[in-house]
Write a protein that holds these residues in place. Structure first.
Motif, PDB file in Angstrom:
ATOM      1  N   GLN A 171     -45.907 -87.222   6.811  1.00  0.00           N
ATOM      2  CA  GLN A 171     -44.857 -87.094   7.542  1.00  0.00           C
ATOM      3  C   GLN A 171     -45.294 -87.902   8.567  1.00  0.00           C
ATOM      4  N   PHE A 172     -45.635 -88.516   9.407  1.00  0.00           N
ATOM      5  CA  PHE A 172     -46.166 -89.923   9.654  1.00  0.00           C
ATOM      6  C   PHE A 172     -46.162 -91.690   9.561  1.00  0.00           C
ATOM      7  N   GLY A 173     -46.363 -91.405   7.873  1.00  0.00           N
ATOM      8  CA  GLY A 173     -46.732 -92.780   7.905  1.00  0.00           C
ATOM      9  C   GLY A 173     -48.042 -93.533   8.442  1.00  0.00           C
ATOM     10  N   ALA A 174     -48.584 -93.048   9.569  1.00  0.00           N
ATOM     11  CA  ALA A 174     -49.756 -94.156   9.996  1.00  0.00           C
ATOM     12  C   ALA A 174     -49.674 -93.212  11.316  1.00  0.00           C
ATOM     13  N   ILE A 175     -51.395 -93.116  11.725  1.00  0.00           N
ATOM     14  CA  ILE A 175     -52.083 -92.319  12.295  1.00  0.00           C
ATOM     15  C   ILE A 175     -52.278 -93.217  13.788  1.00  0.00           C
ATOM     16  N   ASN A 176     -52.231 -92.804  15.239  1.00  0.00           N
ATOM     17  CA  ASN A 176     -53.048 -94.088  15.891  1.00  0.00           C
ATOM     18  C   ASN A 176     -54.261 -93.682  17.149  1.00  0.00           C
ATOM     19  N   TYR A 177     -54.095 -92.371  16.714  1.00  0.00           N
ATOM     20  CA  TYR A 177     -55.273 -91.951  17.317  1.00  0.00           C
ATOM     21  C   TYR A 177     -56.547 -91.289  16.995  1.00  0.00           C
ATOM     22  N   LEU A 178     -57.454 -90.730  17.015  1.00  0.00           N
ATOM     23  CA  LEU A 178     -58.799 -90.735  17.226  1.00  0.00           C
ATOM     24  C   LEU A 178     -59.100 -89.469  18.030  1.00  0.00           C
ATOM     25  N   SER A 346     -64.479 -79.861  24.834  1.00  0.00           N
ATOM     26  CA  SER A 346     -63.783 -79.462  23.364  1.00  0.00           C
ATOM     27  C   SER A 346     -62.263 -78.618  23.005  1.00  0.00           C
ATOM     28  N   ILE A 347     -62.812 -77.776  23.279  1.00  0.00           N
ATOM     29  CA  ILE A 347     -61.819 -76.027  23.155  1.00  0.00           C
ATOM     30  C   ILE A 347     -60.110 -77.244  23.073  1.00  0.00           C
ATOM     31  N   ILE A 348     -60.377 -78.543  23.978  1.00  0.00           N
ATOM     32  CA  ILE A 348     -58.540 -78.748  24.269  1.00  0.00           C
ATOM     33  C   ILE A 348     -58.075 -80.385  22.896  1.00  0.00           C
ATOM     34  N   ALA A 349     -59.045 -80.480  22.079  1.00  0.00           N
ATOM     35  CA  ALA A 349     -59.429 -81.480  21.707  1.00  0.00           C
ATOM     36  C   ALA A 349     -58.626 -80.900  20.556  1.00  0.00           C
ATOM     37  N   PRO A 350     -58.299 -79.861  20.134  1.00  0.00           N
ATOM     38  CA  PRO A 350     -56.580 -80.355  18.882  1.00  0.00           C
ATOM     39  C   PRO A 350     -55.740 -80.271  19.238  1.00  0.00           C
ATOM     40  N   TYR A 351     -55.488 -79.353  20.491  1.00  0.00           N
ATOM     41  CA  TYR A 351     -54.287 -79.843  21.404  1.00  0.00           C
ATOM     42  C   TYR A 351     -54.200 -81.417  21.517  1.00  0.00           C
ATOM     43  N   LEU A 352     -54.590 -82.196  22.378  1.00  0.00           N
ATOM     44  CA  LEU A 352     -55.158 -83.688  22.570  1.00  0.00           C
ATOM     45  C   LEU A 352     -54.432 -84.852  21.520  1.00  0.00           C
ATOM     46  N   THR A 353     -55.145 -84.229  20.539  1.00  0.00           N
ATOM     47  CA  THR A 353     -55.126 -84.757  19.159  1.00  0.00           C
ATOM     48  C   THR A 353     -54.168 -84.442  18.561  1.00  0.00           C
ATOM     49  N   ALA A 354     -53.405 -82.997  18.819  1.00  0.00           N
ATOM     50  CA  ALA A 354     -51.825 -83.201  17.380  1.00  0.00           C
ATOM     51  C   ALA A 354     -51.183 -83.542  18.097  1.00  0.00           C
ATOM     52  N   ALA A 355     -50.287 -83.069  19.241  1.00  0.00           N
ATOM     53  CA  ALA A 355     -49.499 -83.840  20.209  1.00  0.00           C
ATOM     54  C   ALA A 355     -49.531 -85.611  19.821  1.00  0.00           C
ATOM     55  N   HIS A 356     -50.717 -86.118  19.681  1.00  0.00           N
ATOM     56  CA  HIS A 356     -50.279 -87.818  19.410  1.00  0.00           C
ATOM     57  C   HIS A 356     -50.918 -87.912  17.701  1.00  0.00           C
ATOM     58  N   GLY A 357     -50.661 -87.131  17.143  1.00  0.00           N
ATOM     59  CA  GLY A 357     -50.478 -87.351  16.077  1.00  0.00           C
ATOM     60  C   GLY A 357     -51.704 -88.021  15.240  1.00  0.00           C
ATOM     61  N   GLY A 358     -53.673 -87.358  15.616  1.00  0.00           N
ATOM     62  CA  GLY A 358     -54.495 -88.198  15.488  1.00  0.00           C
ATOM     63  C   GLY A 358     -55.358 -86.999  14.348  1.00  0.00           C
ATOM     64  N   LEU A 359     -55.980 -87.694  14.468  1.00  0.00           N
ATOM     65  CA  LEU A 359     -57.413 -87.009  12.972  1.00  0.00           C
ATOM     66  C   LEU A 359     -58.596 -86.675  14.682  1.00  0.00           C
ATOM     67  N   ILE A 360     -59.332 -85.275  14.280  1.00  0.00           N
ATOM     68  CA  ILE A 360     -60.740 -85.000  15.070  1.00  0.00           C
ATOM     69  C   ILE A 360     -61.936 -85.304  14.636  1.00  0.00           C
ATOM     70  N   ILE A 483     -54.733 -83.721  30.964  1.00  0.00           N
ATOM     71  CA  ILE A 483     -53.358 -84.409  29.535  1.00  0.00           C
ATOM     72  C   ILE A 483     -52.398 -83.756  29.939  1.00  0.00           C
ATOM     73  N   ALA A 484     -51.684 -82.842  30.718  1.00  0.00           N
ATOM     74  CA  ALA A 484     -50.732 -82.372  30.875  1.00  0.00           C
ATOM     75  C   ALA A 484     -49.870 -83.115  31.452  1.00  0.00           C
ATOM     76  N   ARG A 485     -49.921 -83.936  32.540  1.00  0.00           N
ATOM     77  CA  ARG A 485     -49.930 -85.133  33.585  1.00  0.00           C
ATOM     78  C   ARG A 485     -49.487 -86.084  32.824  1.00  0.00           C
ATOM     79  N   THR A 486     -49.811 -86.471  31.504  1.00  0.00           N
ATOM     80  CA  THR A 486     -49.816 -87.427  30.775  1.00  0.00           C
ATOM     81  C   THR A 486     -48.767 -87.297  29.746  1.00  0.00           C
ATOM     82  N   PHE A 487     -49.104 -86.207  28.716  1.00  0.00           N
ATOM     83  CA  PHE A 487     -47.663 -86.057  28.379  1.00  0.00           C
ATOM     84  C   PHE A 487     -47.004 -85.549  29.033  1.00  0.00           C
TER      85      PHE A 487
END
Lengths: 705, 69
Positions: A171-178, A346-360, A483-487
């Protein structure tokens, strides 16, 4: 199950979607969350989707309540009209939460609904038929057959990671966020029973301070009480409150408030916890510690002050105290040492990570207070923050975490993603408190403070290769709105209209007591220099009216240079009263940032969070008030703690906060600042600069095909 | 002719057996490089999502063990 409804990528249509995801508490949003929605929504006709629990709100809502599997099915049917692929996560099996956390970003990346398997085969079949589903990713070791649906099992962590990295590559060709997180933070303490001890006392003390010496005219300001700590594992919580009489009319306008200080020492006389009301609330505070088979007669020392105290070199002052105090010791026996400082992050980890195109990356064994802590801390009344003998145990935990981090980098390499990650911003978010994912304790300990070691997030940067930020706050509510204020930073800030407005403002503040040298030799010339980059900068040295002038809340960038501690920064020391002029948690927690500023500090201890209730740290207080990033030190610093390199990376290079801190540490490794400087906030957060404008806050973009 | 028809029936039975088998989980061969990008279609149902902090979705094995202990 909400993640893919809040964040999704549709590669075929080359579109992405992201809406705010907030976590409520007992049916209510906190003030910061309410302010966020008021600013983010331009009108009242925006609607909220409420999952799992009713919310009290004036906004139009759609509520989906019921069991998790029912909520998931209803949500999928309402949010999707067709879904060729679905993600099915387990509910009540071994490791269900861990595997689900890891797998959830896949649903965002492949634009699919999340369903929950809870022996509900027929209901799943109905929804899959309705959504015309032909494929299903099935997480965990579950036997499930669905007619006309090809099941793709992802049984374990390795299979999930490989599937996600494959999708990210395509999808993105790269990962920038863990994102590193600890799933154990949703598990509450194992409470066996609770005992309460109530103490009421009256203190009368009239005191003068001359030539830095204190003289009691009437009574004294200190009381000592014995607290019997039993055997076993105990959570000890002691609150202290001054019972204030009704204040006279003219006293209501006085900035002077009565203060209470508490220190708990064990039978050997070592400090196991200390706190004061400046770090919590007016005339009210508490301390907490975890004891592991460390029974005995502990001593609680309580000291009070009500007056003025000033003079940095030669102190003078007066205190007049005459009030009752209430002490409540709550001793909770626990079945095991597990004790998150900030639960549920930890419950917000999937949202944070997905919005950054990353991996948990997640593991339940990373926490300090796992089962092995009981033997490691045998006989100890405090954690590694006051007990140096626990540093090797803690550091071993960090090293095990680093091994897993390195294994994840190997997985990135297998998918040909490592080089791009390391040569990019290489963000690493630690979404956990310092008990669930501990800091590394470097030595030596500083001699003039009880706080031991030099706690550091540096090891997680893998020799300054990764850009680390710790995403913490008072609680999960604060972290979700951070996180919302960041995005949605650009929406909240709006576009700049003139060179004088908030976007261009950079406030510098230096404190007294040798902070002046930093003010003169760094802040004044640097404030002038950054005007070349479009900033409107001001340097403030006099603190008496700083609060009234909104010096701390009215600028995009705020830098403080001076003295500090984890509960305050006392900038004004020479005058009549340092207490009423200081900025402490009790006051700063009530500040309101209309727009998300960043708060950078060159001061001691303002970033200490290890072993503290998060509500008592001054850095987390400014995040609670609405800042998007805080840079501070976990222990004492000195003249090496300048911020010029970090600020140049932000302003000149247009780097994110995490990259800027990594960049500074690459060129300046002078201790102790090198070890103890930390970032609280999303490492990918990149504040507005006049020359570069807004960034995309680390959001991924589709690879061109 | 009857032999050919019988062989054809056997072939049909075999093919349907293989089809049934391929729908079971154990024999699914998943090649992660072959991803489906068939599009889901969505409805815009909200401007923000709110979820509770009591984590009701995962009152799972670990939690129950902990409480029982």
């Amino acid at each position: 199950m909400s993640t893919s409804v809040a964040c999704w990528y549709d590669k075929a249509a080359n579109t992405t979607g992201l809406i705010p995801l907030l976590v409520q508490h007992e049916g209510n949003l906190n003030d910061a969350q309410t302010r966020f929605l008021e600013t983010y929504f331009s009108s009242n006709n925006h609607s909220l989707l409420i999952l799992g629990e009713h919310l009290n709100t004036s906004y139009p809502t759609t509520e989906i309540l019921g069991s998790p599997s029912t909520v998931a099915l209803t949500l999928a049917a309402q949010a999707f009209t067709t879904a060729p692929i679905v993600l099915i996560i387990p509910y009540d099996t071994e490791g269900a939460y861990l595997l689900s956390l890891l797998a959830t970003p896949l649903a965002s990346y492949l634009n699919m609904p999340i369903l929950v398997y809870d022996n509900n085969d027929a209901a799943l079949q109905t929804v899959c038929t309705q959504l015309q589903t032909t494929q299903a990713y099935l997480i965990g070791d579950i036997a499930l057959n669905l007619t006309n649906v090809t099941v793709i099992p992802l049984i374990d962590e390795e299979a999930i990671t490989n599937a996600i990295l494959t999708v990210i590559k395509e999808q993105f060709g790269a990962i920038n966020y863990l994102t590193m997180t600890n799933p154990s933070d949703v598990i509450p303490p194992a409470v066996i029973n609770t005992t309460k001890i109530q103490i009421t006392d009256h203190i009368t003390n009239k005191k003068i301070i001359i030539l830095s010496k204190e003289f009691d005219v009437i009574g004294n300001d200190t009381r000592e009480y014995n607290i019997a700590i039993p055997k076993g594992i105990n959570r000890v919580h002691i609150s202290g409150e001054i019972l204030q009489k009704e204040r006279l009319f003219f006293q209501r306008f006085s900035p002077i408030v009565p203060l209470i200080f508490m220190t708990l020492t064990n039978a050997q006389g070592y400090i196991v916890a200390y706190a004061n009301s400046m770090g919590y609330d007016f005339g009210n505070t508490y301390l907490e510690t975890l004891t592991c088979n460390a029974s005995g007669a502990y001593t609680l020392q309580v000291r009070v002050f009500n007056g003025i105290k000033g003079g940095f070199f030669i102190q003078r002052g007066i205190s007049l105290f005459d009030a009752d105090i209430n002490i409540t010791a709550t001793i909770t026996a626990l079945g095991n040492p597990h004790l998150p400082l900030i639960p549920n992050l930890s419950i917000i980890a999937p949202y944070l990570t997905a919005a950054h195109g990353g991996l948990i990356i997640a593991n339940t064994t990373w926490e300090i207070t796992d089962a092995s802590y009981a033997s490691a801390a045998q006989g100890s009344g405090a954690g590694p923050w006051y007990n140096e003998s626990l540093h090797p145990f803690t550091n071993k935990k960090v090293n095990a975490t680093l091994q897993q981090l390195n294994r994840t980098l190997d997985a990135l390499d297998t998918h040909d993603l490592l080089s791009g990650y390391l040569n990019g911003p290489a963000w690493l978010a630690i979404l956990a408190d310092t008990t669930m994912i501990p800091m590394y304790y470097f030595g030596p300990s500083q001699e003039d403070i009880p706080d031991r070691g030099l706690p550091s997030d540096n090891p997680y940067s893998l020799n300054e290769n990764l850009s680390v930020g710790r995403l913490i706050g008072w609680d999960i509510q604060d972290v979700t709105v951070l996180i919302a204020r960041t995005f949605f930073y650009e929406t909240l800030c709006g576009q700049p209209e003139n060179p004088e407005d908030w976007h261009h403002r950079f406030s510098f503040v230096f404190g007294e007591g040798f902070g002046e040298t930093g003010g003169i030799f760094h802040q004044v010339p640097y404030a002038k220099e950054i005007r070349n980059y479009g900033f409107t900068s001001k340097v403030y040295g006099d603190f008496q009216i700083a609060d009234l002038l909104h010096v701390y809340t009215g600028a995009n960038y705020i830098e403080y240079l001076g003295h500090g501690d984890w509960f305050w920064f006392p900038a004004s020391l020479y005058g009549f009263d340092m207490y009423s002029k200081a900025v402490d948690v009790a006051h700063a927690k009530n500040w309101v940032y209309d727009k998300p500023s960043i708060f950078l500090t060159s001061a001691c201890l303002m970033g200490r969070t290890d072993g503290l209730p998060p509500q008592m740290n001054i850095g987390l207080a400014v995040l609670h008030a609405g800042c998007n990033g805080f840079v501070g030190a976990t222990r004492e610093t000195s003249q090496e703690s300048g911020l010029t390199t970090l600020e140049n990376h932000l302003i000149v290079d247009n780097w994110s906060l995490g990259e800027a801190l990594r960049g500074e540490k690459r060129v300046d490794a002078e201790p102790p600042t090198f070890y103890v400087r930390v970032l609280y906030g999303d490492p990918a957060f990149n504040p507005y600069e006049p020359q570069h404008g807004f960034s995309n806050q680390g959001r991924p973009v589709f690879i061109e095909t | 002719m009857k032999t050919l028809a019988a062989l054809f029936m056997v072939l049909l039975l075999l093919l349907s057996a293989i089809q049934v088998q391929s729908n079971t989980q154990d024999d699914t061969i998943y090649d992660p490089t072959e991803l489906s990008y068939e599009r889901s279609t969505r409805l815009s149902i909200a401007d923000a999502l709110i979820v509770p902090d009591n984590n009701p979705f995962f009152l799972s094995h670990e939690y129950k063990c902990c409480v029982l202990v």
